[in-house]
Write a protein that holds these residues in place. Structure first.
Motif, PDB file in Angstrom:
ATOM      1  N   SER A 109       0.818  -1.201   0.000  1.00  0.00           N
ATOM      2  CA  SER A 109       0.000   0.000   0.000  1.00  0.00           C
ATOM      3  C   SER A 109       0.857   1.259   0.000  1.00  0.00           C
ATOM      4  CB  SER A 109      -0.928  -0.006   1.222  1.00  0.00           C
ATOM      5  OG  SER A 109      -1.626   1.217   1.338  1.00  0.00           O
ATOM      6  N   LEU A 110       1.930   1.243   0.795  1.00  0.00           N
ATOM      7  CA  LEU A 110       2.822   2.399   0.855  1.00  0.00           C
ATOM      8  C   LEU A 110       3.581   2.592  -0.458  1.00  0.00           C
ATOM      9  CD1 LEU A 110       4.239   1.952   4.478  1.00  0.00           C
ATOM     10  CD2 LEU A 110       2.554   3.632   3.700  1.00  0.00           C
ATOM     11  N   PHE A 111       3.847   1.489  -1.157  1.00  0.00           N
ATOM     12  CA  PHE A 111       4.561   1.565  -2.426  1.00  0.00           C
ATOM     13  C   PHE A 111       3.692   2.187  -3.516  1.00  0.00           C
ATOM     14  CE2 PHE A 111       5.580  -0.334  -6.567  1.00  0.00           C
ATOM     15  CZ  PHE A 111       6.928   0.001  -6.691  1.00  0.00           C
ATOM     16  N   LEU A 112       2.391   1.905  -3.472  1.00  0.00           N
ATOM     17  CA  LEU A 112       1.482   2.386  -4.506  1.00  0.00           C
ATOM     18  C   LEU A 112       1.116   3.860  -4.289  1.00  0.00           C
ATOM     19  CD1 LEU A 112      -1.001  -0.624  -4.714  1.00  0.00           C
ATOM     20  CD2 LEU A 112       0.749  -0.015  -6.390  1.00  0.00           C
ATOM     21  N   THR A 113       0.576   4.444  -5.310  1.00  0.00           N
ATOM     22  CA  THR A 113       0.070   5.819  -5.201  1.00  0.00           C
ATOM     23  C   THR A 113      -1.447   5.847  -5.342  1.00  0.00           C
ATOM     24  OG1 THR A 113       0.404   6.142  -7.583  1.00  0.00           O
ATOM     25  CG2 THR A 113       2.206   6.807  -6.094  1.00  0.00           C
ATOM     26  N   ARG A 114      -2.067   4.675  -5.296  1.00  0.00           N
ATOM     27  CA  ARG A 114      -3.522   4.571  -5.375  1.00  0.00           C
ATOM     28  C   ARG A 114      -3.952   3.338  -4.589  1.00  0.00           C
ATOM     29  NH1 ARG A 114      -1.363   3.118 -10.232  1.00  0.00           N
ATOM     30  NH2 ARG A 114      -2.031   1.152 -11.202  1.00  0.00           N
ATOM     31  N   PRO A 115      -5.261   3.131  -4.386  1.00  0.00           N
ATOM     32  CA  PRO A 115      -5.724   2.000  -3.569  1.00  0.00           C
ATOM     33  C   PRO A 115      -5.204   0.655  -4.066  1.00  0.00           C
ATOM     34  CG  PRO A 115      -7.514   3.528  -3.942  1.00  0.00           C
ATOM     35  CD  PRO A 115      -6.381   4.000  -4.798  1.00  0.00           C
ATOM     36  N   VAL A 138       2.445  -4.661  -9.494  1.00  0.00           N
ATOM     37  CA  VAL A 138       2.951  -5.794  -8.711  1.00  0.00           C
ATOM     38  C   VAL A 138       4.384  -6.125  -9.131  1.00  0.00           C
ATOM     39  CG1 VAL A 138       2.619  -8.223  -8.139  1.00  0.00           C
ATOM     40  CG2 VAL A 138       0.631  -6.729  -8.379  1.00  0.00           C
ATOM     41  N   GLU A 139       4.632  -6.141 -10.431  1.00  0.00           N
ATOM     42  CA  GLU A 139       5.979  -6.436 -10.928  1.00  0.00           C
ATOM     43  C   GLU A 139       6.971  -5.357 -10.477  1.00  0.00           C
ATOM     44  OE1 GLU A 139       6.943  -9.104 -12.269  1.00  0.00           O
ATOM     45  OE2 GLU A 139       5.367 -10.028 -13.480  1.00  0.00           O
ATOM     46  N   ALA A 140       6.519  -4.099 -10.475  1.00  0.00           N
ATOM     47  CA  ALA A 140       7.388  -3.010 -10.041  1.00  0.00           C
ATOM     48  C   ALA A 140       7.728  -3.145  -8.566  1.00  0.00           C
ATOM     49  CB  ALA A 140       6.714  -1.664 -10.307  1.00  0.00           C
ATOM     50  N   TRP A 141       6.750  -3.563  -7.779  1.00  0.00           N
ATOM     51  CA  TRP A 141       6.991  -3.753  -6.341  1.00  0.00           C
ATOM     52  C   TRP A 141       7.957  -4.898  -6.119  1.00  0.00           C
ATOM     53  CZ3 TRP A 141       3.949  -6.969  -2.474  1.00  0.00           C
ATOM     54  CH2 TRP A 141       4.328  -6.652  -1.156  1.00  0.00           C
ATOM     55  N   ARG A 142       7.759  -5.998  -6.865  1.00  0.00           N
ATOM     56  CA  ARG A 142       8.690  -7.112  -6.744  1.00  0.00           C
ATOM     57  C   ARG A 142      10.114  -6.655  -7.064  1.00  0.00           C
ATOM     58  NH1 ARG A 142      11.167  -9.254 -10.306  1.00  0.00           N
ATOM     59  NH2 ARG A 142       9.750  -8.547 -11.955  1.00  0.00           N
ATOM     60  N   GLY A 143      10.264  -5.888  -8.141  1.00  0.00           N
ATOM     61  CA  GLY A 143      11.582  -5.381  -8.490  1.00  0.00           C
ATOM     62  C   GLY A 143      12.165  -4.487  -7.400  1.00  0.00           C
ATOM     63  N   ASP A 144      11.315  -3.689  -6.779  1.00  0.00           N
ATOM     64  CA  ASP A 144      11.778  -2.811  -5.696  1.00  0.00           C
ATOM     65  C   ASP A 144      12.266  -3.634  -4.510  1.00  0.00           C
ATOM     66  OD1 ASP A 144      11.902  -0.063  -4.388  1.00  0.00           O
ATOM     67  OD2 ASP A 144      10.534  -1.091  -3.022  1.00  0.00           O
ATOM     68  N   LEU A 145      11.549  -4.703  -4.179  1.00  0.00           N
ATOM     69  CA  LEU A 145      11.958  -5.577  -3.077  1.00  0.00           C
ATOM     70  C   LEU A 145      13.295  -6.251  -3.393  1.00  0.00           C
ATOM     71  CD1 LEU A 145       8.521  -7.258  -2.192  1.00  0.00           C
ATOM     72  CD2 LEU A 145       9.717  -5.477  -0.898  1.00  0.00           C
TER      73      LEU A 145
END
Length: 245
Positions: free
Chosen positions: A46-52, A61-68
């Motif tokens: 939720s904190l990673f996103l800029t929307r709900p 989701v792929e961008a978050w995985r890459g960030d992790l």
């Protein structure tokens, strides 16, 4: 539980008049450790996103995985995070609050089948027990914690969750009812050394009901509030004993 996003879908058939979709999903998970871990994962997403969260796309989701991955998170941690998000969307689909699961086909990192953790040798384990000061209440509790982990093979969460009411005698044997991983309930026969450690601790600390492992203050007095001490405290005690050993 808002997790930073305005989740508007609610589940009205539950006893609560209206709880968020996310909270309903978390409440349906099999164990407290799983609920806590998934809640952390969803909060981080939720904190990673800029929307709900429920508006997330597969690209998100792929961008978050890459960030992790860039932040050095272990493959197993990333897989758990993606599973938490995927589970929420599957729940939302079942409840008519989402049409697709953007995490369903997101790439998962490969997780090694070999545990990175090294087991303690018998000598190292003996050193831990020798580091316990059995003349104090804190030491008596440390010994119970060690026996539950080393002798009985319980997880830390299982050890700290053990209650006096879970201890019983069956056909002449002392046993403990333990809620394991995934909410599975098992009966664990207790070794003589475990029974002895439990008996001395509960007798000395005058614990007759509730959590077996409770807090002990700096002045060496048992916490009578009735609450157990937490996993973080258990790990800190283990680290303290390891430094002494």
């Amino acid at each position: 539980l808002t997790l930073g996003e305005p989740v508007t879908a609610t589940i009205h058939r539950l006893p609560e008049t209206a709880i968020s979709l996310t909270e309903a999903y978390l409440r349906g998970l099999p164990s407290k450790p799983t609920r806590e871990a998934y809640e952390r994962c969803l909060r981080q997403f939720s904190l990673f996103l800029t929307r709900p969260v429920l508006e997330a796309s597969r690209r998100d989701v792929e961008a978050w995985r890459g960030d992790l991955e860039r932040r050095g998170r272990a493959p197993s941690t990333i897989c758990r995070a993606l599973t938490a998000v995927s589970g929420l969307f599957e729940f939302a689909i079942d409840e008519g609050a989402a049409k697709m699961n953007p995490a369903a086909r997101a790439r998962r990192p490969k997780v090694s089948q070999t545990s990175p953790r090294r087991a303690l040798s018998l000598t190292e384990m003996a050193s831990l027990f020798q580091a316990v000061d059995a003349d104090t209440l804190l030491g008596l509790r440390d010994r119970v914690l060690l026996t539950l982990l080393a002798v009985q093979g319980l997880r830390v969460s299982e050890a700290v969750g053990l209650r006096v009411e879970d201890l019983a005698e069956e056909q002449g044997h002392q046993v403990a009812t333990v809620v394991g991983k995934g909410g599975k309930v098992v009966r664990v026969p207790l070794a003589a050394v475990t029974v002895s450690a439990l008996r001395e601790w509960t007798t000395t600390a005058e614990i007759h009901s509730g959590p077996v492992l409770v807090g002990v203050g700096r002045e060496g007095v048992v916490d009578r509030s009735g609450g157990p001490f937490h996993r973080a405290t258990a790990w800190e005690r283990l680290r303290t004993l390891a430094r002494r050993a």
